[in-house]
Design a protein around this motif. Structure first.
Motif, PDB file in Angstrom:
ATOM      1  N   GLY A  15       0.803  -1.223   0.000  1.00 48.62           N
ATOM      2  CA  GLY A  15       0.000   0.000   0.000  1.00 48.62           C
ATOM      3  C   GLY A  15       0.834   1.270   0.000  1.00 48.62           C
ATOM      4  N   GLY A  16       1.995   1.204   0.629  1.00 55.05           N
ATOM      5  CA  GLY A  16       2.850   2.387   0.743  1.00 55.05           C
ATOM      6  C   GLY A  16       3.289   2.959  -0.592  1.00 55.05           C
ATOM      7  N   HIS A  17       3.324   2.132  -1.627  1.00 55.05           N
ATOM      8  CA  HIS A  17       3.637   2.658  -2.959  1.00 55.05           C
ATOM      9  C   HIS A  17       2.374   2.937  -3.769  1.00 55.05           C
ATOM     10  N   ILE A  18       1.311   2.235  -3.451  1.00 56.21           N
ATOM     11  CA  ILE A  18       0.128   2.280  -4.318  1.00 56.21           C
ATOM     12  C   ILE A  18      -0.828   3.423  -3.948  1.00 56.21           C
ATOM     13  N   TYR A  19      -1.053   3.659  -2.670  1.00 58.14           N
ATOM     14  CA  TYR A  19      -2.002   4.727  -2.318  1.00 58.14           C
ATOM     15  C   TYR A  19      -1.547   6.118  -2.786  1.00 58.14           C
ATOM     16  N   PRO A  20      -0.252   6.457  -2.682  1.00 59.85           N
ATOM     17  CA  PRO A  20       0.147   7.769  -3.234  1.00 59.85           C
ATOM     18  C   PRO A  20      -0.057   7.838  -4.743  1.00 59.85           C
ATOM     19  N   LEU A  21       0.209   6.701  -5.420  1.00 61.97           N
ATOM     20  CA  LEU A  21      -0.018   6.654  -6.877  1.00 61.97           C
ATOM     21  C   LEU A  21      -1.495   6.937  -7.175  1.00 61.97           C
ATOM     22  N   LEU A 198      -9.183   3.312  20.558  1.00 63.50           N
ATOM     23  CA  LEU A 198      -7.812   3.089  20.111  1.00 63.50           C
ATOM     24  C   LEU A 198      -7.893   2.402  18.748  1.00 63.50           C
ATOM     25  N   PHE A 199      -7.291   3.037  17.752  1.00 64.36           N
ATOM     26  CA  PHE A 199      -7.318   2.493  16.382  1.00 64.36           C
ATOM     27  C   PHE A 199      -5.963   1.840  16.110  1.00 64.36           C
ATOM     28  N   VAL A 200      -5.971   0.551  15.814  1.00 57.03           N
ATOM     29  CA  VAL A 200      -4.726  -0.209  15.662  1.00 57.03           C
ATOM     30  C   VAL A 200      -4.574  -0.647  14.213  1.00 57.03           C
ATOM     31  N   SER A 201      -3.443  -0.289  13.591  1.00 59.93           N
ATOM     32  CA  SER A 201      -3.199  -0.738  12.219  1.00 59.93           C
ATOM     33  C   SER A 201      -1.703  -0.912  11.998  1.00 59.93           C
ATOM     34  N   GLY A 202      -1.328  -2.065  11.515  1.00 57.74           N
ATOM     35  CA  GLY A 202       0.094  -2.337  11.245  1.00 57.74           C
ATOM     36  C   GLY A 202       0.486  -2.034   9.813  1.00 57.74           C
ATOM     37  N   GLY A 203      -0.179  -1.095   9.170  1.00 56.45           N
ATOM     38  CA  GLY A 203       0.153  -0.756   7.781  1.00 56.45           C
ATOM     39  C   GLY A 203      -0.597  -1.669   6.825  1.00 56.45           C
ATOM     40  N   SER A 204      -0.271  -1.577   5.540  1.00 63.58           N
ATOM     41  CA  SER A 204      -1.087  -2.280   4.548  1.00 63.58           C
ATOM     42  C   SER A 204      -0.994  -3.795   4.696  1.00 63.58           C
ATOM     43  N   SER A 205       0.128  -4.328   5.170  1.00 61.37           N
ATOM     44  CA  SER A 205       0.243  -5.782   5.320  1.00 61.37           C
ATOM     45  C   SER A 205      -0.078  -6.253   6.731  1.00 61.37           C
ATOM     46  N   GLY A 206      -0.245  -5.340   7.644  1.00 59.79           N
ATOM     47  CA  GLY A 206      -0.475  -5.718   9.037  1.00 59.79           C
ATOM     48  C   GLY A 206       0.843  -5.956   9.750  1.00 59.79           C
ATOM     49  N   GLY A 273       5.155   3.369   8.799  1.00 59.52           N
ATOM     50  CA  GLY A 273       5.183   3.474   7.332  1.00 59.52           C
ATOM     51  C   GLY A 273       4.958   4.932   6.935  1.00 59.52           C
ATOM     52  N   ALA A 274       5.637   5.341   5.858  1.00 58.55           N
ATOM     53  CA  ALA A 274       5.638   6.760   5.498  1.00 58.55           C
ATOM     54  C   ALA A 274       4.238   7.301   5.217  1.00 58.55           C
ATOM     55  N   ILE A 275       3.413   6.492   4.576  1.00 55.70           N
ATOM     56  CA  ILE A 275       2.096   7.014   4.203  1.00 55.70           C
ATOM     57  C   ILE A 275       1.199   7.089   5.442  1.00 55.70           C
ATOM     58  N   THR A 276       1.362   6.110   6.304  1.00 49.64           N
ATOM     59  CA  THR A 276       0.611   6.164   7.565  1.00 49.64           C
ATOM     60  C   THR A 276       0.981   7.433   8.334  1.00 49.64           C
ATOM     61  N   VAL A 277       2.273   7.727   8.423  1.00 50.35           N
ATOM     62  CA  VAL A 277       2.711   8.932   9.147  1.00 50.35           C
ATOM     63  C   VAL A 277       2.150  10.184   8.461  1.00 50.35           C
ATOM     64  N   ALA A 278       2.183  10.190   7.133  1.00 54.54           N
ATOM     65  CA  ALA A 278       1.644  11.357   6.414  1.00 54.54           C
ATOM     66  C   ALA A 278       0.147  11.515   6.708  1.00 54.54           C
ATOM     67  N   GLU A 279      -0.559  10.403   6.804  1.00 55.48           N
ATOM     68  CA  GLU A 279      -2.011  10.480   7.030  1.00 55.48           C
ATOM     69  C   GLU A 279      -2.350  10.893   8.468  1.00 55.48           C
ATOM     70  N   THR A 280      -1.711  10.262   9.444  1.00 53.90           N
ATOM     71  CA  THR A 280      -2.038  10.618  10.835  1.00 53.90           C
ATOM     72  C   THR A 280      -1.737  12.098  11.079  1.00 53.90           C
ATOM     73  N   THR A 281      -0.633  12.578  10.519  1.00 55.70           N
ATOM     74  CA  THR A 281      -0.290  13.976  10.777  1.00 55.70           C
ATOM     75  C   THR A 281      -1.184  14.924   9.976  1.00 55.70           C
ATOM     76  N   ALA A 282      -1.536  14.538   8.749  1.00 57.34           N
ATOM     77  CA  ALA A 282      -2.457  15.391   7.980  1.00 57.34           C
ATOM     78  C   ALA A 282      -3.772  15.543   8.735  1.00 57.34           C
ATOM     79  N   ARG A 300      11.536   4.329  11.792  1.00 58.22           N
ATOM     80  CA  ARG A 300      11.903   5.182  12.944  1.00 58.22           C
ATOM     81  C   ARG A 300      12.158   6.606  12.454  1.00 58.22           C
ATOM     82  N   ARG A 301      12.851   6.707  11.336  1.00 61.03           N
ATOM     83  CA  ARG A 301      13.127   8.038  10.769  1.00 61.03           C
ATOM     84  C   ARG A 301      11.832   8.759  10.390  1.00 61.03           C
ATOM     85  N   ASN A 302      10.864   8.010   9.901  1.00 63.46           N
ATOM     86  CA  ASN A 302       9.587   8.636   9.525  1.00 63.46           C
ATOM     87  C   ASN A 302       8.878   9.205  10.744  1.00 63.46           C
ATOM     88  N   ALA A 303       8.892   8.434  11.821  1.00 60.22           N
ATOM     89  CA  ALA A 303       8.082   8.806  12.980  1.00 60.22           C
ATOM     90  C   ALA A 303       8.775   9.833  13.888  1.00 60.22           C
TER      91      ALA A 303
END
Ligand code: UD1
Length: 367
Positions: A15-21, A198-206, A273-282, A300-303
């Motif tokens: 998902g990290g490559h596909i959702y931005p596309l 509490l919303f729990v998500s491990g990214g597109s693959s879990g 994941g980068a897109i998750t970080v972009a979404e939570t912060t947006a 770690r760098r993303n967060a």
């Protein structure tokens, strides 16, 4: 310059490559309603579910694997690379693409190679540090590189001269009025309006560690009056949650309407994941980030910048235990004031115009 007529978008894997596309494809369509958008994917990636579901034309090109480290010999030799690039080139010719925009994932490499041989403009969008191996190969063919986050410019030599555009995000997320959507979202999941979620998500693959730790803490969370909305993730085994809990603990396999999950949430527990970080912060959603430990520290760098800005907490994968959850998440989820402060800090870091900024950059490339 006239309107763009035909664009090839390449990206795949998770998902990290596909959702931005997809978010970028939506922006293209908004600005150029007649545009022809063709996406290139590999036969097995998540693009095969996500892209057709979003209504875009997906062309599959033969798959090949890149090693995790960069080896340019690959580009000169193998057969399989040649076949993939040939297939990408045929599609580029057929649709008379004016530009190729790549988002990473193995499938981007043949698209970059084919575009380069045709002297077509190439734009790369990269969200990680270090940049993914496919995009690093692509950078041999173009200087037009866009990034999602400020820290990438400082932390990766290869990205020093990139353009900071942000991350194209789905408008369902960026245009969402969270408080307004909340009642509908709670109703949709069968959650109560009077208790925190509490919303729990491990990214597109879990994420197995997150899934198991939170499920093991289910009783303690429920007895503290905290509801859980838990996305298992596309590639993860099911886990057990007690069925006699006093408050809802809702497990869903995957959310195509991720915005509903965000609308229901008071606090997020997720990977970095980068897109998750972009979404939570947006969205200005406070989050506890548990970076995936085996990927060059990229998560770690993303967060970290969000956490340093006060918009979230960071916990090591190995430290995420039911005890940690009880000690840290329970008090935080019940502290409305602290959540509000963290949300404001997260929003200060977030941005919502990555799709428009990337479009501007692409238009410069073709003009
Ligand atoms: C283990 C690994 O290498 N992960 C990488 C992968 O993460 P991954 O593919 O998990 O991507 P992200 O966490 O960046 O984004 C996940 C995306 O999936 C969406 N979503 C998720 C669950 C769901 O049920 N529904 C849904 O729509 C989210 O809203 C988000 O848009 O790509 C990211 C972007 O290159 C990298 O930063 C991550 O390090």
């Amino acid at each position: 310059m006239g309107p763009l007529r035909s664009v090839v978008l390449a990206g795949g894997g998770t998902g990290g490559h596909i959702y931005p596309l997809l978010a970028f494809a939506d922006a293209l369509r908004r600005h150029f309603p007649q545009i022809r958008i063709t996406t290139l994917g590999s036969p097995k990636g998540m693009e095969n579910q996500l892209i057709p579901a979003a209504g875009y034309d997906l062309r599959s090109i033969p798959a090949f694997q890149l090693p995790r480290s960069l080896n340019l010999d690959l580009l000169r030799t193998p057969d399989r690379m040649y076949r993939s690039a040939h297939a990408a080139g045929e599609i580029i010719d057929e649709v008379q693409a004016e530009v190729v925009v790549g988002f990473g994932g193995y499938v981007s490499v043949p698209a970059y190679l084919a575009a380069w041989r045709r002297e077509l403009p190439i734009v790369i969008h990269e969200v990680n540090v270090p940049p993914g191996v496919a995009n690093r190969m692509g950078m041999k063919f173009t200087k037009r590189v866009a990034v999602g986050f400020p820290h990438q410019l400082e932390q990766a030599e290869a990205l020093r001269n990139a353009r900071l555009v942000g991350v194209p995000l789905r408008t369902g997320i960026t245009h969402m009025d969270r408080p307004a959507l909340r009642p509908q979202a709670l109703y949709h999941f069968g959650l109560r309006p009077d208790l925190p979620v509490l919303f729990v998500s491990g990214g597109s693959s879990g994420a197995r560690t997150i899934n198991l730790a939170v499920a093991a803490a289910a009783k303690r969370l429920a007895h503290a009056g905290i509801q859980v909305l838990h996305v298992q993730g596309g590639r993860n085994d099911p886990f057990e949650v007690p069925n006699d809990l006093p408050v809802p603990y809702v497990v869903v396999p995957y959310l195509s309407d991720m915005q509903l999950g965000y609308a229901a949430a008071d606090l997020m527990l997720c990977r970095g994941g980068a897109i998750t970080v972009a979404e939570t912060t947006a969205l200005g959603l406070p989050a506890i980030y548990v970076p995936y430990p085996f990927s060059n520290q990229e998560q770690r760098r993303n967060a970290l910048p969000v956490v340093e800005a006060g918009g979230g907490l960071l916990v090591d994968n190995s430290e995420l235990t039911p005890d940690w959850i009880e000690r840290n998440i329970v008090p935080l989820a019940r502290d409305r004031q602290r959540l509000a402060q963290m949300g404001t800090a997260a929003a200060g870091y977030g941005r919502r115009d990555g799709d428009e900024q990337l479009l501007r950059f692409v238009l410069e490339a073709v003009s």
